[in-house]
Design an enzyme around this catalytic site. Structure first.
Site, short mmCIF file in Angstrom:
data_model
loop_
_atom_site.label_atom_id
_atom_site.label_comp_id
_atom_site.label_asym_id
_atom_site.label_seq_id
_atom_site.Cartn_x
_atom_site.Cartn_y
_atom_site.Cartn_z
N ASN A 222 27.99 45.40 -44.64
CA ASN A 222 27.65 44.88 -43.06
C ASN A 222 26.49 44.27 -43.36
O ASN A 222 25.65 44.32 -44.22
CB ASN A 222 27.92 45.75 -41.95
CG ASN A 222 27.10 47.06 -42.26
OD1 ASN A 222 26.01 46.82 -42.21
ND2 ASN A 222 27.60 48.13 -42.31
N ASP B 189 32.97 52.33 -41.45
CA ASP B 189 33.84 52.99 -41.02
C ASP B 189 35.13 53.26 -41.74
O ASP B 189 35.86 54.42 -41.68
CB ASP B 189 34.49 52.44 -39.46
CG ASP B 189 33.48 52.44 -38.40
OD1 ASP B 189 32.53 53.45 -38.25
OD2 ASP B 189 33.59 51.80 -37.66
N LYS C 163 37.77 45.08 -62.83
CA LYS C 163 37.83 43.78 -61.78
C LYS C 163 39.36 43.38 -61.63
O LYS C 163 39.91 43.30 -62.19
CB LYS C 163 37.00 42.64 -62.54
CG LYS C 163 36.76 41.83 -61.34
CD LYS C 163 36.15 40.41 -61.99
CE LYS C 163 35.87 39.12 -61.10
NZ LYS C 163 35.94 37.85 -61.84
N PHE D 297 22.78 55.33 -32.78
CA PHE D 297 22.53 54.04 -32.51
C PHE D 297 24.15 53.51 -32.11
O PHE D 297 24.73 53.92 -32.83
CB PHE D 297 21.95 52.98 -33.52
CG PHE D 297 20.69 53.12 -33.74
CD1 PHE D 297 20.00 54.26 -33.82
CD2 PHE D 297 19.86 52.18 -33.02
CE1 PHE D 297 18.26 54.31 -33.98
CE2 PHE D 297 18.38 51.99 -33.07
CZ PHE D 297 17.93 53.08 -33.42
N LYS E 14 30.11 57.12 -26.91
CA LYS E 14 29.69 57.59 -28.19
C LYS E 14 28.64 58.80 -27.81
O LYS E 14 28.73 59.72 -28.57
CB LYS E 14 28.96 56.63 -28.60
CG LYS E 14 30.00 55.47 -29.33
CD LYS E 14 29.27 54.38 -30.28
CE LYS E 14 30.42 53.32 -30.57
NZ LYS E 14 29.74 52.06 -31.00
N LYS F 113 29.92 62.04 -29.63
CA LYS F 113 29.09 62.77 -30.75
C LYS F 113 28.22 63.52 -30.30
O LYS F 113 27.36 64.25 -31.22
CB LYS F 113 28.48 61.62 -31.48
CG LYS F 113 29.42 60.52 -31.89
CD LYS F 113 28.85 59.58 -32.63
CE LYS F 113 29.92 58.24 -32.87
NZ LYS F 113 29.94 57.55 -34.22
N1 CTP Z 1 27.92 56.92 -37.72
C1 CTP Z 1 28.14 57.68 -38.37
N2 CTP Z 1 29.15 57.83 -39.52
C2 CTP Z 1 30.07 56.66 -39.13
C3 CTP Z 1 30.09 55.64 -38.41
C4 CTP Z 1 29.11 55.98 -37.40
O1 CTP Z 1 27.08 58.67 -38.64
N3 CTP Z 1 31.27 56.90 -40.16
C5 CTP Z 1 26.67 56.57 -36.73
C6 CTP Z 1 25.95 55.53 -36.83
O2 CTP Z 1 24.78 55.53 -37.64
C7 CTP Z 1 25.31 55.21 -35.36
C8 CTP Z 1 26.48 55.73 -34.49
O3 CTP Z 1 27.56 56.51 -35.20
O4 CTP Z 1 24.29 56.00 -35.01
C9 CTP Z 1 27.33 54.72 -33.82
O5 CTP Z 1 27.95 53.96 -34.89
P1 CTP Z 1 28.66 52.40 -34.51
O6 CTP Z 1 29.01 51.74 -35.78
O7 CTP Z 1 28.01 51.81 -33.30
O8 CTP Z 1 30.08 53.24 -33.75
P2 CTP Z 1 31.25 53.83 -34.40
O9 CTP Z 1 30.83 55.36 -33.93
O10 CTP Z 1 31.59 53.60 -35.78
O11 CTP Z 1 32.23 53.23 -33.40
P3 CTP Z 1 32.96 51.80 -33.45
O12 CTP Z 1 32.74 51.34 -34.67
O13 CTP Z 1 34.45 51.98 -33.07
O14 CTP Z 1 32.28 50.87 -32.22
#
Ligand code: CTP
Length: 398
Positions: A208, A277, A287, A321, A335, A339
């Protein structure tokens, strides 16, 4: 931290005097008011006009200059200082201060100031290792004077070794640290930053736009405020903040392993990383060759690292975040709750001036007790300071 602070910079004679020019530039760029005092020997290497132009203030050279004494004498300069930096500091100036000698503008001002004094020594390696010099430095350290140690390298005198002036950036960081309240001293803070990369094959990956800037700003600021900081970082182009221990990781699985392996030793975990995710179900060892007009990569869920921490028997103070493009409040509150977080920092990443890959951010902070604070556009450094203020305030209540 450094904005509007009065910094007196003493420049001594040595070839490294020219590096003090860059230091003035860094200090003024950060908003400090810099007043330069030059020794007579320093004026052999760089002209006062150079420093005057860069600092926008007259340069102090003479102890009994009638005009300067009337406008801002050496005692008033000493009183005004929030911080005194001596760069380069010669063996001579360190010897004089260690012996209480005040016989020119610089030594008199240093002796008269109550501000912290930071020496950045530069000298020949044999002078540096001379026990007389070393004893003087130790004496000053015991008395609370600060030092930014020289580095090793080729010296102007032709010798190789310790004695080269520290980089202006390192002196600048030491100055910032000297000016910062240590309200996080004794705290252990683990911070994650940057993106993760999920490999598809040896040449391709899913990732990302995270640059890591927010997490690095937090790590740097927490360290400046006295915390012991572990930064677990995905791939970024950023330099390791001074004094911070960094573990570099690539994938979400690597980050999970390092975070879980270290979390028990930390009071606070801030998860600024943009963790992928999903990861490809299979990583091809060779490859992948193109076939047909479309292709499909099967993805599987990565574990949620933060949610895992929230389920610990005694979770650390948790800050997450939320990167959102819509329904920011609803998604962030979900969240926070799901969490088991103490704070969630919600970013609207739909604009071009906040969130990923820029130096500024706009944040809405939601707290476990149901309260919230909203902040407009600001630098990530400033936002890091605000987030740490909230953490420090809540930790001190426990
Ligand atoms: N996070 C994490 N591990 C993951 C995904 C996210 O620890 N596999 C943490 C990120 O570091 C951040 C928080 O969860 O502090 C929220 O991440 P974000 O990407 O905004 O949300 P998600 O929980 O992944 O949900 P979504 O992608 O559905 O918005």
């Amino acid at each position: 931290m450094i904005e509007h602070k009065n910094i007196v910079l003493g420049v001594c004679g040595g070839i490294a005097a020219f590096k003090a020019i860059e230091l003035v530039r860094l200090l003024t760029k950060a908003g400090a008011d810099v007043h330069v005092v030059m020794t007579q020997a320093a004026r052999e290497f760089v002209t006062p006009l150079t420093f005057q132009t860069l600092s926008s203030h007259p340069v102090h050279t003479e102890l009994f200059n009638l005009i300067a004494e009337q406008e801002i004498g050496h005692i008033s300069l000493a009183d005004r200082a929030d911080l005194f930096i001596v760069a380069p500091a010669t063996a001579n100036i360190i010897g004089k201060i260690a012996s209480g000698i005040a016989d020119d503008m610089l030594t008199t001002t240093i002796m008269a100031t109550k501000a912290p004094v930071l020496f950045a020594p530069a000298m020949n390696v044999n002078m540096f290792t001379n026990p007389i010099y070393q004893e003087n430095e130790q004496k000053l350290r015991r008395l609370g004077y600060l030092f930014e140690a020289p580095v090793s390298g080729g010296l102007a005198c032709g010798w190789e070794g310790m004695g080269k002036l520290a980089a202006p950036e390192a002196i600048f960081e030491a100055a910032l640290s000297a000016l910062t309240d240590k309200d996080l001293a004794g705290r252990n803070i683990l911070i994650t930053a940057g993106p993760t990369r999920e490999e598809i094959d040896p040449v391709r990956y899913i990732s990302n736009h995270s640059s890591g800037k927010m997490g690095y700003a937090l790590a740097r600021a927490a360290q400046q405020r006295g915390a012991r900081v572990l930064l677990i970082s995905g791939p970024t182009a950023l330099a390791k903040p001074v004094g911070v221990h960094r573990i570099s990781v690539t994938s979400a699985a690597d980050m999970l392993r390092e975070v879980i392996g270290n979390a028990a030793d930390y009071d606070v975990v801030i998860k600024a990383a943009a963790v992928a995710d999903y990861r490809p179900q299979l990583r091809n060892s060779t490859k992948l060759k193109k076939k047909g007009d479309t292709t499909t990569i099967e993805l599987v869920r990565n574990p949620d690292i933060l949610a895992g921490l929230g389920k610990m028997e005694q979770p650390p103070f948790l800050v997450g975040f939320a990167a959102e493009t819509d329904a920011l409040v609803k998604n962030s509150l979900e969240k926070l709750c799901e969490k088991n977080l103490d704070i969630i920092v919600a970013n609207d990443v739909s604009g071009t001036d906040a969130g990923f890959n820029v130096d500024t951010n706009r944040a809405h902070l939601f707290f476990k007790d149901g309260s919230s604070s909203e902040y407009g556009l600001m630098t990530k450094d400033r936002l890091a300071g605000i987030i740490l203020d909230h953490i420090a305030a809540r930790l001190s209540k426990d």
